[in-house]
Write a protein that holds these residues in place. Structure first.
Motif, PDB file in Angstrom:
ATOM      1  N   LEU A  11     -13.666 -35.284 -68.647  1.00 18.97           N
ATOM      2  CA  LEU A  11     -14.444 -36.507 -68.809  1.00 18.97           C
ATOM      3  C   LEU A  11     -15.883 -36.139 -69.114  1.00 18.97           C
ATOM      4  N   LEU A  12     -16.358 -36.581 -70.244  1.00 19.22           N
ATOM      5  CA  LEU A  12     -17.717 -36.267 -70.643  1.00 19.22           C
ATOM      6  C   LEU A  12     -18.683 -37.296 -70.114  1.00 19.22           C
ATOM      7  N   SER A  13     -19.889 -36.831 -69.792  1.00 20.94           N
ATOM      8  CA  SER A  13     -20.968 -37.756 -69.474  1.00 20.94           C
ATOM      9  C   SER A  13     -21.122 -38.652 -70.696  1.00 20.94           C
ATOM     10  N   GLY A  14     -21.109 -39.915 -70.509  1.00 24.01           N
ATOM     11  CA  GLY A  14     -21.176 -40.840 -71.623  1.00 24.01           C
ATOM     12  C   GLY A  14     -19.806 -41.391 -71.968  1.00 24.01           C
ATOM     13  N   GLY A  15     -18.738 -40.842 -71.368  1.00 27.85           N
ATOM     14  CA  GLY A  15     -17.447 -41.491 -71.456  1.00 27.85           C
ATOM     15  C   GLY A  15     -16.363 -40.907 -72.320  1.00 27.85           C
ATOM     16  N   ALA A  16     -16.613 -39.976 -73.216  1.00 27.16           N
ATOM     17  CA  ALA A  16     -15.538 -39.484 -74.088  1.00 27.16           C
ATOM     18  C   ALA A  16     -14.669 -38.467 -73.365  1.00 27.16           C
ATOM     19  N   ALA A 122     -24.195 -34.019 -72.057  1.00 26.77           N
ATOM     20  CA  ALA A 122     -24.183 -32.555 -72.099  1.00 26.77           C
ATOM     21  C   ALA A 122     -23.006 -31.923 -71.369  1.00 26.77           C
ATOM     22  N   LEU A 123     -22.440 -32.625 -70.413  1.00 27.72           N
ATOM     23  CA  LEU A 123     -21.411 -32.035 -69.559  1.00 27.72           C
ATOM     24  C   LEU A 123     -20.141 -32.862 -69.527  1.00 27.72           C
ATOM     25  N   GLY A 124     -19.069 -32.201 -69.191  1.00 26.84           N
ATOM     26  CA  GLY A 124     -17.807 -32.854 -68.907  1.00 26.84           C
ATOM     27  C   GLY A 124     -17.333 -32.386 -67.543  1.00 26.84           C
ATOM     28  N   THR A 125     -16.579 -33.213 -66.850  1.00 27.73           N
ATOM     29  CA  THR A 125     -16.075 -32.858 -65.513  1.00 27.73           C
ATOM     30  C   THR A 125     -14.566 -32.981 -65.462  1.00 27.73           C
ATOM     31  N   ARG A 126     -13.998 -32.294 -64.481  1.00 27.20           N
ATOM     32  CA  ARG A 126     -12.574 -32.417 -64.190  1.00 27.20           C
ATOM     33  C   ARG A 126     -12.338 -31.910 -62.771  1.00 27.20           C
ATOM     34  N   PRO A 127     -11.232 -32.305 -62.165  1.00 25.24           N
ATOM     35  CA  PRO A 127     -10.932 -31.828 -60.811  1.00 25.24           C
ATOM     36  C   PRO A 127     -10.577 -30.349 -60.820  1.00 25.24           C
ATOM     37  N   GLU A 137     -15.421 -29.775 -61.125  1.00 23.21           N
ATOM     38  CA  GLU A 137     -15.898 -28.706 -61.995  1.00 23.21           C
ATOM     39  C   GLU A 137     -16.557 -29.332 -63.210  1.00 23.21           C
ATOM     40  N   TYR A 138     -17.588 -28.678 -63.743  1.00 24.87           N
ATOM     41  CA  TYR A 138     -18.172 -29.191 -64.981  1.00 24.87           C
ATOM     42  C   TYR A 138     -18.336 -28.073 -65.996  1.00 24.87           C
ATOM     43  N   HIS A 139     -18.269 -28.509 -67.260  1.00 29.48           N
ATOM     44  CA  HIS A 139     -18.307 -27.622 -68.419  1.00 29.48           C
ATOM     45  C   HIS A 139     -19.311 -28.129 -69.433  1.00 29.48           C
TER      46      HIS A 139
END
Length: 174
Positions: A11-16, A122-127, A137-139
């Motif tokens: 999940l990206l910051s901003g929703g994508a 700038a970032l995306g997250t996932r469990p 976790e973020y990438h």
């Protein structure tokens, strides 16, 4: 934090949302995916998503490769960025995407550079279920390089602590 995506989505910051091809060092899918609102992943066709492990190894130091591409963690209190107090921007060491403003950096006492907010998109997250409990976790949104984990024990105004591996970052003075 609530985890709404499977291991193969980010999940990206901003929703994508991004489809991942086992982000741990493998090349990610280049097909553009969208979130529920129809927002496309603006980095889906990025050249950074198509680099092979060999190409990443040529570009990164061994510690940076292990963190960014294999989701390793550097030892606490080893990054010179812990003591960086200049005004500027922290970038992904893999693809140079700006991730954090120095204005959001704080000393968390954990031994890793910490920030209370990230730059938009700038970032995306996932469990992350590698431990007994679930962490977030973020990438990097562009190259999908592992940066660290975000926790809900940070300072105001967000209450978040983005705990980043220093080897996964570069700092650029303003």
């Amino acid at each position: 934090m609530k985890h709404l995506l499977s291991r193969r989505a980010l999940l990206l910051s901003g929703g994508a949302a991004l489809g991942l091809a086992a982000c741990s060092g493998n090349t990610a899918s280049s097909a553009a995916e969208t979130d529920n609102a129809g927002n496309a992943d603006k980095y889906a066709d990025s050249k950074w998503r198509n680099l092979t492990n060999a190409e990443w190894r040529d570009q990164l130091s061994e510690p940076a490769f292990n963190v960014l591409r294999r989701e390793d963690t550097e030892r606490a209190f080893t990054s010179p960025l812990n003591k960086e107090n200049g005004e500027g921007t922290y970038h992904c060491a893999g693809c140079d995407l700006a991730l954090f403003s120095s204005g959001t950096k704080f000393d968390s006492g954990t031994g890793w550079p910490s920030f209370w907010d990230a730059l938009p998109g700038a970032l995306g997250t996932r469990p992350d279920r590698k431990l007994i409990y679930v962490r977030t976790e973020y990438h990097c949104a562009r190259c999908l390089g592992h940066q660290g984990h975000v926790f809900e024990d940070g300072p105001a105004p967000t209450g978040l602590r983005y705990c980043n591996n220093g080897v996964a970052l570069t700092f650029k003075l303003a």
